[in-house]
Design a protein around this motif. Structure first.
Motif, short mmCIF file in Angstrom:
data_model
loop_
_atom_site.label_atom_id
_atom_site.label_comp_id
_atom_site.label_asym_id
_atom_site.label_seq_id
_atom_site.Cartn_x
_atom_site.Cartn_y
_atom_site.Cartn_z
N LEU A 47 0.83 -1.21 0.00
CA LEU A 47 0.00 0.00 0.00
C LEU A 47 0.86 1.26 0.00
CD1 LEU A 47 -2.86 -1.05 2.44
CD2 LEU A 47 -2.94 -0.89 -0.05
N LEU A 48 1.96 1.23 0.72
CA LEU A 48 2.83 2.42 0.76
C LEU A 48 3.46 2.68 -0.61
CD1 LEU A 48 4.43 1.98 4.27
CD2 LEU A 48 2.79 3.72 3.55
N ALA A 49 3.73 1.64 -1.36
CA ALA A 49 4.27 1.83 -2.71
C ALA A 49 3.25 2.51 -3.61
CB ALA A 49 4.68 0.49 -3.31
N ALA A 50 1.98 2.33 -3.31
CA ALA A 50 0.90 2.91 -4.10
C ALA A 50 0.40 4.23 -3.53
CB ALA A 50 -0.25 1.91 -4.20
N ALA A 51 0.91 4.64 -2.39
CA ALA A 51 0.40 5.82 -1.69
C ALA A 51 0.44 7.06 -2.56
CB ALA A 51 1.20 6.05 -0.41
N GLY A 52 -0.70 7.72 -2.66
CA GLY A 52 -0.81 8.96 -3.43
C GLY A 52 -0.85 8.75 -4.93
N LYS A 53 -0.99 7.51 -5.37
CA LYS A 53 -0.91 7.20 -6.81
C LYS A 53 -2.11 6.38 -7.26
CE LYS A 53 4.06 7.09 -6.43
NZ LYS A 53 5.22 6.23 -6.35
N ASP A 54 -2.19 6.22 -8.57
CA ASP A 54 -3.22 5.38 -9.17
C ASP A 54 -2.74 3.93 -9.13
OD1 ASP A 54 -5.06 4.01 -10.73
OD2 ASP A 54 -5.25 5.63 -12.18
N ALA A 55 -3.41 3.11 -8.35
CA ALA A 55 -3.04 1.70 -8.20
C ALA A 55 -4.09 0.79 -8.82
CB ALA A 55 -2.86 1.38 -6.73
N SER A 56 -4.85 1.31 -9.77
CA SER A 56 -5.93 0.52 -10.38
C SER A 56 -5.42 -0.76 -11.01
CB SER A 56 -6.66 1.35 -11.45
OG SER A 56 -7.19 2.52 -10.89
N GLU A 57 -4.39 -0.65 -11.81
CA GLU A 57 -3.86 -1.82 -12.51
C GLU A 57 -3.32 -2.86 -11.53
OE1 GLU A 57 -0.41 -2.85 -15.78
OE2 GLU A 57 -1.29 -0.84 -15.78
N GLU A 58 -2.59 -2.40 -10.53
CA GLU A 58 -2.03 -3.31 -9.54
C GLU A 58 -3.13 -4.00 -8.73
OE1 GLU A 58 -0.95 -0.33 -10.22
OE2 GLU A 58 1.11 -0.70 -10.89
N PHE A 59 -4.17 -3.25 -8.40
CA PHE A 59 -5.29 -3.82 -7.65
C PHE A 59 -5.96 -4.91 -8.46
CE2 PHE A 59 -9.75 -4.00 -6.33
CZ PHE A 59 -9.63 -4.13 -4.95
N GLU A 60 -6.21 -4.65 -9.73
CA GLU A 60 -6.86 -5.63 -10.59
C GLU A 60 -5.96 -6.85 -10.83
OE1 GLU A 60 -9.98 -5.41 -11.20
OE2 GLU A 60 -10.20 -3.33 -10.56
N ASN A 61 -4.67 -6.62 -11.04
CA ASN A 61 -3.74 -7.71 -11.31
C ASN A 61 -3.47 -8.59 -10.09
OD1 ASN A 61 -3.50 -6.88 -13.94
ND2 ASN A 61 -1.59 -5.77 -13.62
N ALA A 62 -3.73 -8.07 -8.89
CA ALA A 62 -3.49 -8.84 -7.67
C ALA A 62 -4.54 -9.92 -7.45
CB ALA A 62 -3.43 -7.91 -6.47
N GLY A 63 -5.60 -9.90 -8.24
CA GLY A 63 -6.63 -10.92 -8.11
C GLY A 63 -7.50 -10.76 -6.88
N HIS A 64 -7.74 -9.53 -6.48
CA HIS A 64 -8.61 -9.29 -5.32
C HIS A 64 -10.01 -9.84 -5.59
CE1 HIS A 64 -5.55 -6.15 -4.35
NE2 HIS A 64 -5.73 -6.67 -3.16
N GLY A 65 -10.56 -10.49 -4.60
CA GLY A 65 -11.89 -11.05 -4.72
C GLY A 65 -12.97 -10.05 -4.33
N SER A 66 -14.18 -10.57 -4.23
CA SER A 66 -15.32 -9.69 -3.93
C SER A 66 -15.22 -9.11 -2.52
CB SER A 66 -16.63 -10.45 -4.10
OG SER A 66 -16.65 -11.60 -3.28
N ALA A 67 -14.61 -9.85 -1.59
CA ALA A 67 -14.49 -9.34 -0.22
C ALA A 67 -13.61 -8.09 -0.20
CB ALA A 67 -13.90 -10.41 0.70
N ALA A 68 -12.50 -8.11 -0.94
CA ALA A 68 -11.61 -6.95 -0.99
C ALA A 68 -12.33 -5.76 -1.64
CB ALA A 68 -10.34 -7.29 -1.75
#
Length: 132
Positions: A47-68
């Motif tokens: 999360l700190l690596a993404a702080a203040g930035k657009d992390a859309s691609e990383e979020f999607e690529n991480a395979g987050h499920g419906s709970a996340a």
């Protein structure tokens, strides 16, 4: 949820980039994830690596499920105007850097400390034992 009608620019979100004030942008929405840093299953460094930035691609690529995805609602603070993105490449997530949390000793320093302290105590004990 936060204020639904509140809109932010990329530059506004970009200043929230520390362990004490950590926001991320996911799919043009800003989230204040400061309180979630210690609980993030991938570690706070992600999360700190993404702080203040657009992390859309990383979020999607991480395979987050419906709970996340449902958890995001808890951290929502507002919409981000995509037209305020100064340069898309400049807002992308970069690898973690060491300056994120200078207040916290690194794990490496802790490991060395835990090794050297017992060795020092043992050396003193041996010195006293054989001292005449």
């Amino acid at each position: 949820m936060g204020a639904d009608s509140k809109g932010f620019s990329y530059s506004h979100v970009s200043v929230h980039n520390t362990c004490k004030d950590c926001w991320v942008i996911i799919n043009a929405k800003a989230y204040n994830v400061t309180s979630f840093l210690e609980d993030h299953p991938g570690g706070e460094e992600i999360l700190l690596a993404a702080a203040g930035k657009d992390a859309s691609e990383e979020f999607e690529n991480a395979g987050h499920g419906s709970a996340a995805r449902l958890m995001l609602d808890e951290f929502y603070v507002g919409e981000v105007d995509p037209s305020t993105n100064p340069t898309p490449a400049a807002m992308n997530v970069s690898p973690p850097r060491s300056e994120y949390d200078k207040d916290k000793p690194s794990e490496y320093v802790n490991k060395i400390f835990y090794l050297l302290v017992p060795l020092g105590i043992m050396t003193l004990a041996v010195g006293f034992w054989f001292h005449e």
